[in-house]
Design a protein around this motif. Structure first.
Motif, mmCIF file in Angstrom:
data_model
loop_
_atom_site.group_PDB
_atom_site.id
_atom_site.type_symbol
_atom_site.label_atom_id
_atom_site.label_comp_id
_atom_site.label_asym_id
_atom_site.label_seq_id
_atom_site.Cartn_x
_atom_site.Cartn_y
_atom_site.Cartn_z
ATOM 1 N N ARG A 195 -5.947 11.512 4.111
ATOM 2 C CA ARG A 195 -6.563 10.186 3.905
ATOM 3 C C ARG A 195 -5.512 9.074 3.889
ATOM 4 O O ARG A 195 -5.645 8.090 4.611
ATOM 5 C CB ARG A 195 -7.429 10.167 2.647
ATOM 6 N N PRO A 196 -4.422 9.208 3.089
ATOM 7 C CA PRO A 196 -3.387 8.166 3.135
ATOM 8 C C PRO A 196 -2.733 8.032 4.518
ATOM 9 O O PRO A 196 -2.431 6.929 4.951
ATOM 10 C CB PRO A 196 -2.367 8.614 2.087
ATOM 11 N N TYR A 197 -2.534 9.155 5.204
ATOM 12 C CA TYR A 197 -1.977 9.076 6.562
ATOM 13 C C TYR A 197 -2.888 8.225 7.444
ATOM 14 O O TYR A 197 -2.422 7.399 8.210
ATOM 15 C CB TYR A 197 -1.868 10.481 7.173
ATOM 16 N N SER A 198 -4.187 8.472 7.332
ATOM 17 C CA SER A 198 -5.150 7.737 8.151
ATOM 18 C C SER A 198 -5.145 6.251 7.810
ATOM 19 O O SER A 198 -5.474 5.419 8.656
ATOM 20 C CB SER A 198 -6.556 8.315 7.964
ATOM 21 N N LYS A 199 -4.757 5.924 6.594
ATOM 22 C CA LYS A 199 -4.694 4.521 6.162
ATOM 23 C C LYS A 199 -3.375 3.876 6.587
ATOM 24 O O LYS A 199 -3.356 2.746 7.063
ATOM 25 C CB LYS A 199 -4.842 4.473 4.628
ATOM 26 N N HIS A 200 -2.270 4.589 6.440
ATOM 27 C CA HIS A 200 -0.942 4.022 6.709
ATOM 28 C C HIS A 200 -0.592 3.959 8.191
ATOM 29 O O HIS A 200 0.133 3.073 8.617
ATOM 30 C CB HIS A 200 0.148 4.819 5.997
ATOM 31 N N TYR A 201 -1.052 4.931 8.960
ATOM 32 C CA TYR A 201 -0.682 4.987 10.374
ATOM 33 C C TYR A 201 -1.753 4.321 11.237
ATOM 34 O O TYR A 201 -2.912 4.239 10.835
ATOM 35 C CB TYR A 201 -0.510 6.443 10.820
ATOM 36 N N PRO A 202 -1.386 3.898 12.447
ATOM 37 C CA PRO A 202 -2.376 3.312 13.365
ATOM 38 C C PRO A 202 -3.476 4.326 13.709
ATOM 39 O O PRO A 202 -3.291 5.536 13.563
ATOM 40 C CB PRO A 202 -1.556 2.969 14.620
ATOM 41 N N GLU A 219 0.829 -1.207 0.000
ATOM 42 C CA GLU A 219 0.000 0.000 0.000
ATOM 43 C C GLU A 219 0.863 1.256 0.000
ATOM 44 O O GLU A 219 0.554 2.235 -0.658
ATOM 45 C CB GLU A 219 -0.904 0.027 1.234
ATOM 46 N N LYS A 220 1.948 1.219 0.770
ATOM 47 C CA LYS A 220 2.797 2.397 0.887
ATOM 48 C C LYS A 220 3.566 2.694 -0.390
ATOM 49 O O LYS A 220 4.008 3.817 -0.601
ATOM 50 C CB LYS A 220 3.771 2.237 2.051
ATOM 51 N N LEU A 221 3.747 1.694 -1.243
ATOM 52 C CA LEU A 221 4.452 1.881 -2.515
ATOM 53 C C LEU A 221 3.507 1.690 -3.694
ATOM 54 O O LEU A 221 3.892 1.201 -4.748
ATOM 55 C CB LEU A 221 5.635 0.914 -2.602
ATOM 56 N N GLU A 222 2.258 2.106 -3.499
ATOM 57 C CA GLU A 222 1.221 1.887 -4.504
ATOM 58 C C GLU A 222 1.531 2.587 -5.823
ATOM 59 O O GLU A 222 1.941 3.742 -5.865
ATOM 60 C CB GLU A 222 -0.128 2.371 -3.959
ATOM 61 N N ILE A 223 1.307 1.827 -6.886
ATOM 62 C CA ILE A 223 1.540 2.291 -8.255
ATOM 63 C C ILE A 223 0.185 2.619 -8.879
ATOM 64 O O ILE A 223 -0.827 1.992 -8.571
ATOM 65 C CB ILE A 223 2.236 1.165 -9.079
ATOM 66 N N ARG A 224 0.156 3.589 -9.762
ATOM 67 C CA ARG A 224 -1.092 3.948 -10.455
ATOM 68 C C ARG A 224 -1.613 2.764 -11.269
ATOM 69 O O ARG A 224 -0.836 2.018 -11.846
ATOM 70 C CB ARG A 224 -0.869 5.119 -11.399
ATOM 71 N N LYS A 225 -2.930 2.643 -11.301
ATOM 72 C CA LYS A 225 -3.552 1.609 -12.126
ATOM 73 C C LYS A 225 -3.778 2.204 -13.507
ATOM 74 O O LYS A 225 -4.678 2.991 -13.721
ATOM 75 C CB LYS A 225 -4.864 1.143 -11.494
ATOM 76 N N LEU A 226 -2.917 1.828 -14.427
ATOM 77 C CA LEU A 226 -2.960 2.362 -15.780
ATOM 78 C C LEU A 226 -3.317 1.252 -16.749
ATOM 79 O O LEU A 226 -3.135 0.066 -16.452
ATOM 80 C CB LEU A 226 -1.586 2.947 -16.148
ATOM 81 N N ASN A 227 -3.824 1.621 -17.946
ATOM 82 C CA ASN A 227 -4.121 0.623 -18.967
ATOM 83 C C ASN A 227 -2.873 -0.168 -19.315
ATOM 84 O O ASN A 227 -2.913 -1.363 -19.554
ATOM 85 C CB ASN A 227 -4.687 1.285 -20.235
ATOM 86 N N ASP A 228 -1.752 0.537 -19.366
ATOM 87 C CA ASP A 228 -0.469 -0.094 -19.664
ATOM 88 C C ASP A 228 0.423 0.083 -18.428
ATOM 89 O O ASP A 228 1.088 1.103 -18.282
ATOM 90 C CB ASP A 228 0.160 0.589 -20.893
#
Length: 159
Positions: free
Chosen positions: A94-101, A4-13
């Protein structure tokens, strides 16, 4: 949570492993470049250019993107660009709330910054909501009687 912390964009290619590796290398280098920069306009430019480049491959929730957004927010705060700081903070929370406790002081600190920015920009409703979220986390982390909490509650009363 590394994935999750190194999430890559979901692209067609989807980007190749080499592209991702190169972007991580770029991100690490630009973080070093940021640390060496001397002037605030130069710092903000580094942040914005690197966010554009990394954003082609990384999601906003990626730790390298978050690091650069946090730096950009700090520069905006320093030069008193409240709107710019708020824009970055809104992307970070939002990502902080997801990544941290759940009761992370990093998340509480971001809610506190957002609350103060909203108040400074005369958006009292959003400011109160953000400050209350910061208080809720801090009450668990520090205890209900902590001086920080009293200080924030006083801020709420004064506005």
């Amino acid at each position: 949570q590394d994935k999750e912390k190194l999430e890559i964009r979901k692209l067609n290619d989807p980007p190749s492993a080499e592209t991702v590796r190169d972007m991580i290398k770029y991100a690490r280098n630009v973080i070093e470049e940021f640390r060496r920069a001397k002037h605030y306009n130069e710092l903000l430019e580094i942040c914005e250019l690197s966010l554009d480049k990394m954003g082609a491959v990384f999601e906003d929730s990626n730790v390298y993107m978050l690091h650069m957004m946090y730096q950009a927010m700090g520069v905006c705060l320093y030069v008193q660009d409240w709107e710019g700081a708020l824009r970055y903070g809104q992307k970070i929370i939002r990502p902080y709330s997801k990544h941290y406790p759940s009761y992370s002081l990093n998340v509480a600190s971001m809610w506190l910054k957002l609350g103060r920015l909203y108040m400074a920009l005369e958006n009292r409703t959003a400011g109160v909501k953000s400050l209350k979220r910061a208080i809720a986390i801090m009450e668990v982390a520090h205890g209900k009687d902590h001086p920080y909490i009293s200080e924030i509650k006083k801020e709420l009363e004064d506005h």
